[in-house]
Design a protein around this motif. Sequence first.
Motif, PDB file in Angstrom:
ATOM      1  N   GLY A 180       0.551  -1.148  -0.140  1.00 34.26           N
ATOM      2  CA  GLY A 180      -0.004  -0.125  -0.051  1.00 34.26           C
ATOM      3  C   GLY A 180       0.918   1.200  -0.123  1.00 34.26           C
ATOM      4  N   ARG A 181       1.869   1.288  -0.632  1.00 35.21           N
ATOM      5  CA  ARG A 181       2.538   2.637  -1.132  1.00 35.21           C
ATOM      6  C   ARG A 181       3.005   2.836  -2.238  1.00 35.21           C
ATOM      7  NH1 ARG A 181       7.024   0.445  -0.488  1.00 35.21           N
ATOM      8  NH2 ARG A 181       7.334  -1.512  -0.951  1.00 35.21           N
ATOM      9  N   VAL A 182       1.794   2.608  -3.149  1.00 37.48           N
ATOM     10  CA  VAL A 182       1.844   3.499  -4.615  1.00 37.48           C
ATOM     11  C   VAL A 182       1.214   4.607  -4.919  1.00 37.48           C
ATOM     12  CG1 VAL A 182       0.881   2.911  -6.680  1.00 37.48           C
ATOM     13  CG2 VAL A 182       2.566   1.316  -6.061  1.00 37.48           C
ATOM     14  N   GLU A 183       1.847   5.547  -5.571  1.00 37.18           N
ATOM     15  CA  GLU A 183       1.132   6.032  -6.151  1.00 37.18           C
ATOM     16  C   GLU A 183       0.800   6.746  -7.770  1.00 37.18           C
ATOM     17  OE1 GLU A 183       1.615  10.349  -3.472  1.00 37.18           O
ATOM     18  OE2 GLU A 183       1.686   9.140  -2.075  1.00 37.18           O
ATOM     19  N   LEU A 184       0.233   6.758  -8.506  1.00 34.30           N
ATOM     20  CA  LEU A 184      -0.389   7.520  -9.955  1.00 34.30           C
ATOM     21  C   LEU A 184      -0.106   8.526 -10.488  1.00 34.30           C
ATOM     22  CD1 LEU A 184      -0.771   5.860 -12.568  1.00 34.30           C
ATOM     23  CD2 LEU A 184      -3.089   5.951 -12.449  1.00 34.30           C
ATOM     24  N   GLY A 185       0.850   8.725 -10.874  1.00 36.42           N
ATOM     25  CA  GLY A 185       0.408  10.450 -11.711  1.00 36.42           C
ATOM     26  C   GLY A 185       0.438   9.619 -13.664  1.00 36.42           C
ATOM     27  N   LEU A 186      -0.685  10.720 -13.192  1.00 37.23           N
ATOM     28  CA  LEU A 186      -0.772  10.004 -14.844  1.00 37.23           C
ATOM     29  C   LEU A 186      -1.000  11.579 -15.524  1.00 37.23           C
ATOM     30  CD1 LEU A 186      -2.194   8.070 -16.774  1.00 37.23           C
ATOM     31  CD2 LEU A 186      -4.495   8.114 -15.557  1.00 37.23           C
ATOM     32  N   GLY A 187      -0.584  11.762 -16.843  1.00 37.32           N
ATOM     33  CA  GLY A 187      -1.074  12.740 -18.071  1.00 37.32           C
ATOM     34  C   GLY A 187      -1.124  12.020 -18.994  1.00 37.32           C
ATOM     35  N   ALA A 188      -1.291  12.966 -19.923  1.00 37.15           N
ATOM     36  CA  ALA A 188      -1.201  13.290 -21.347  1.00 37.15           C
ATOM     37  C   ALA A 188      -0.281  12.421 -22.672  1.00 37.15           C
ATOM     38  CB  ALA A 188      -2.337  14.640 -21.816  1.00 37.15           C
ATOM     39  N   GLY A 189       0.750  12.723 -21.816  1.00 38.81           N
ATOM     40  CA  GLY A 189       1.784  12.207 -22.443  1.00 38.81           C
ATOM     41  C   GLY A 189       2.151  13.485 -23.859  1.00 38.81           C
ATOM     42  N   TRP A 190       3.683  13.810 -24.608  1.00 43.07           N
ATOM     43  CA  TRP A 190       3.806  14.455 -24.920  1.00 43.07           C
ATOM     44  C   TRP A 190       5.214  14.360 -26.023  1.00 43.07           C
ATOM     45  CZ3 TRP A 190       8.845  16.200 -24.376  1.00 43.07           C
ATOM     46  CH2 TRP A 190       9.788  15.521 -23.549  1.00 43.07           C
ATOM     47  N   PHE A 191       5.426  13.713 -26.105  1.00 44.98           N
ATOM     48  CA  PHE A 191       7.003  13.107 -26.306  1.00 44.98           C
ATOM     49  C   PHE A 191       6.870  12.117 -27.573  1.00 44.98           C
ATOM     50  CE2 PHE A 191      11.737  11.700 -25.820  1.00 44.98           C
ATOM     51  CZ  PHE A 191      11.916  12.610 -26.943  1.00 44.98           C
ATOM     52  N   GLU A 192       6.489  12.583 -28.611  1.00 46.14           N
ATOM     53  CA  GLU A 192       5.525  12.427 -30.255  1.00 46.14           C
ATOM     54  C   GLU A 192       7.432  11.311 -30.512  1.00 46.14           C
ATOM     55  OE1 GLU A 192       4.045  12.687 -34.532  1.00 46.14           O
ATOM     56  OE2 GLU A 192       4.420  14.129 -33.046  1.00 46.14           O
ATOM     57  N   ALA A 193       8.192  11.104 -30.167  1.00 45.43           N
ATOM     58  CA  ALA A 193       9.667  11.009 -31.053  1.00 45.43           C
ATOM     59  C   ALA A 193       9.453   9.539 -30.059  1.00 45.43           C
ATOM     60  CB  ALA A 193      10.838  11.494 -30.387  1.00 45.43           C
ATOM     61  N   ILE A 196       4.207   3.151 -30.893  1.00 42.33           N
ATOM     62  CA  ILE A 196       3.094   3.412 -30.218  1.00 42.33           C
ATOM     63  C   ILE A 196       2.182   4.027 -30.907  1.00 42.33           C
ATOM     64  CG2 ILE A 196       2.425   4.211 -27.509  1.00 42.33           C
ATOM     65  CD1 ILE A 196       5.016   3.309 -26.361  1.00 42.33           C
ATOM     66  N   PRO A 197       1.301   4.416 -30.379  1.00 38.25           N
ATOM     67  CA  PRO A 197       0.114   5.132 -31.866  1.00 38.25           C
ATOM     68  C   PRO A 197       0.577   6.513 -30.598  1.00 38.25           C
ATOM     69  CG  PRO A 197      -0.747   3.130 -31.172  1.00 38.25           C
ATOM     70  CD  PRO A 197       0.476   2.414 -30.481  1.00 38.25           C
ATOM     71  N   TYR A 198       0.532   7.868 -31.435  1.00 35.29           N
ATOM     72  CA  TYR A 198       0.556   9.246 -30.683  1.00 35.29           C
ATOM     73  C   TYR A 198      -0.978   9.448 -31.319  1.00 35.29           C
ATOM     74  CZ  TYR A 198       2.597  12.935 -28.997  1.00 35.29           C
ATOM     75  OH  TYR A 198       2.928  14.464 -28.579  1.00 35.29           O
ATOM     76  N   PRO A 199      -1.791  10.033 -30.664  1.00 35.17           N
ATOM     77  CA  PRO A 199      -2.840  10.598 -30.895  1.00 35.17           C
ATOM     78  C   PRO A 199      -2.473  11.996 -30.980  1.00 35.17           C
ATOM     79  CG  PRO A 199      -3.870  10.009 -29.032  1.00 35.17           C
ATOM     80  CD  PRO A 199      -2.664   8.911 -29.745  1.00 35.17           C
ATOM     81  N   GLU A 200      -3.476  12.975 -32.046  1.00 37.08           N
ATOM     82  CA  GLU A 200      -3.246  14.128 -32.151  1.00 37.08           C
ATOM     83  C   GLU A 200      -4.138  14.834 -30.481  1.00 37.08           C
ATOM     84  OE1 GLU A 200      -3.975  18.576 -34.843  1.00 37.08           O
ATOM     85  OE2 GLU A 200      -4.495  16.242 -35.258  1.00 37.08           O
ATOM     86  N   LYS A 201      -5.068  14.582 -29.882  1.00 38.17           N
ATOM     87  CA  LYS A 201      -5.931  15.161 -29.402  1.00 38.17           C
ATOM     88  C   LYS A 201      -5.794  14.104 -28.256  1.00 38.17           C
ATOM     89  CE  LYS A 201      -8.753  17.961 -32.000  1.00 38.17           C
ATOM     90  NZ  LYS A 201      -9.914  18.910 -32.414  1.00 38.17           N
ATOM     91  N   ARG A 202      -5.067  14.355 -26.900  1.00 36.14           N
ATOM     92  CA  ARG A 202      -5.069  13.534 -25.698  1.00 36.14           C
ATOM     93  C   ARG A 202      -5.365  14.070 -24.264  1.00 36.14           C
ATOM     94  NH1 ARG A 202      -0.590  15.098 -28.875  1.00 36.14           N
ATOM     95  NH2 ARG A 202       0.322  16.232 -27.025  1.00 36.14           N
ATOM     96  N   ILE A 203      -6.253  14.825 -24.465  1.00 34.79           N
ATOM     97  CA  ILE A 203      -6.349  15.559 -23.117  1.00 34.79           C
ATOM     98  C   ILE A 203      -7.725  14.509 -22.639  1.00 34.79           C
ATOM     99  CG2 ILE A 203      -7.633  17.125 -21.635  1.00 34.79           C
ATOM    100  CD1 ILE A 203      -4.624  17.367 -22.228  1.00 34.79           C
ATOM    101  N   GLY A 204      -8.717  14.308 -24.008  1.00 25.02           N
ATOM    102  CA  GLY A 204      -9.892  14.130 -23.484  1.00 25.02           C
ATOM    103  C   GLY A 204      -9.664  12.363 -23.401  1.00 25.02           C
ATOM    104  N   ARG A 205      -8.689  11.691 -23.826  1.00 28.44           N
ATOM    105  CA  ARG A 205      -8.099  10.294 -23.184  1.00 28.44           C
ATOM    106  C   ARG A 205      -7.775  10.589 -21.640  1.00 28.44           C
ATOM    107  NH1 ARG A 205      -6.644   7.018 -27.796  1.00 28.44           N
ATOM    108  NH2 ARG A 205      -7.654   7.318 -29.706  1.00 28.44           N
TER     109      ARG A 205
END
Length: 315
Positions: A98-111, A118-127
Motif C-alpha cells: 500500500g505505498r503506490v501513487e499514480l501520476g497520470l498525464g496526457a503524454g507529449w514526447f512524440e519521438a 506506440i500510437p500517438y493521437p493528436e488529441k490526448r487531453i480527452g483521453r
Amino acid sequence: MDVRIFTEPQQGASYADLLAVATATEDLGFDGFFRSDHYLRMGEGDGLPGPTDAWTTLAGLARDTRRIRLGTLVSPVTFRPPGILAIQVAQVDEMSGGRVELGLGAGWFEAEHTAYGIPYPEKRIGRLEEQLEVVTGLWGTPVGERYSHAGQHYTLTDSPALPKPVQASPLDPARAGVPIIVGGHGPKRTPAMAARYAAEFNLAFPELADVEPKLERVRAACRDIGRDPASLVMSVALVSCVGRDDAEVDRRAAAIGRDPIEVRSVGLAGTPSAVVDRIGALAELGVSRVYFQVLDLHDLDQLELIAHEVLPQLG
C-alpha cells in the motif's frame, strides 16, 4: 514539508542504478522515490543501457524497499489502456503493502512513440479525462459487482474490476484506490481534473512567479465542485543541484549539462541554506511537497548532503 526524490531513467539507467537511488532515498529519510515514465532519452547521448519500463521498475522496488512511497511523474495515457493500467497499479500497490501513487498525464514526447511503435493521437487531453474516470471507476467498484463504461475513447463491458489496490481512495475511504497525481500548466481542464480526481496537484519545473496563480486556479476548481482546496496536496518538481559551496554546485551543474546560473534561478539549487530558503518561499505559496529531480543517478553524495543539511531545517 514532504520531500521526495524524482528520477529520469530514460536518460540511461539500469534497474540496479535505480535500486541504489531508491535504497539511499529510503535510508536517508526521504518520503518517496518517483520516476518518469518515458522510453526514449531526451537530448544528446546514447541512453545506454536503454529504457526501463516504469511499472516493471516499481514492481521490483515494491519488493526491494519497505517504507518509501513509490510512483510515476507521470505515466502517459498513450502507453497503456486504462483497464491494464488499473491492474498494473493495483498489483504493484499490493506488492508494496500500500505505498503506490499514480501520476497520470496526457503524454507529449512524440519521438518515443514513433521509436517503439506506440500510437500517438493528436488529441490526448480527452483521453486523460476518460482514463481517470475509468481507472478510478474500476478501483471503486465494490467487489462482486461489474463495471462498464462506454466513452469516446474506451469501452469496457461487464468488467469484474479486479484486482483492487490495498489502499483506500483518499477521496472516498469507503472505496479502494491509490492517490492520484494530476499535473500540468493548463488553465482550465487540468485544474478541473485535479479537483475531481486527484489527491495531489503537481507543477513540474515552474517559474516561482507562476506558482501562486496556477495553484489558485486549482483551488478555485475545487471550490467550484464543493471540494475543500485544503484536501488537495500542492507540490512542485524542480531540478536538484545542491553543493556545499559554489564550486560544488558548479561541478554538479556541469555533470548534468546545465548552466550553473540558470539552474540556480529555476531549481532547488545552490548551497543547503539557499535551497532551504527556496523551499520556504514555496511553502508560503501553499506548496507542501517538493520533488528533487535527480539527474545524476550515480551522485549519491548529493542525496546525503540534502538529507543531512536540508531535511533537518524543514521541520
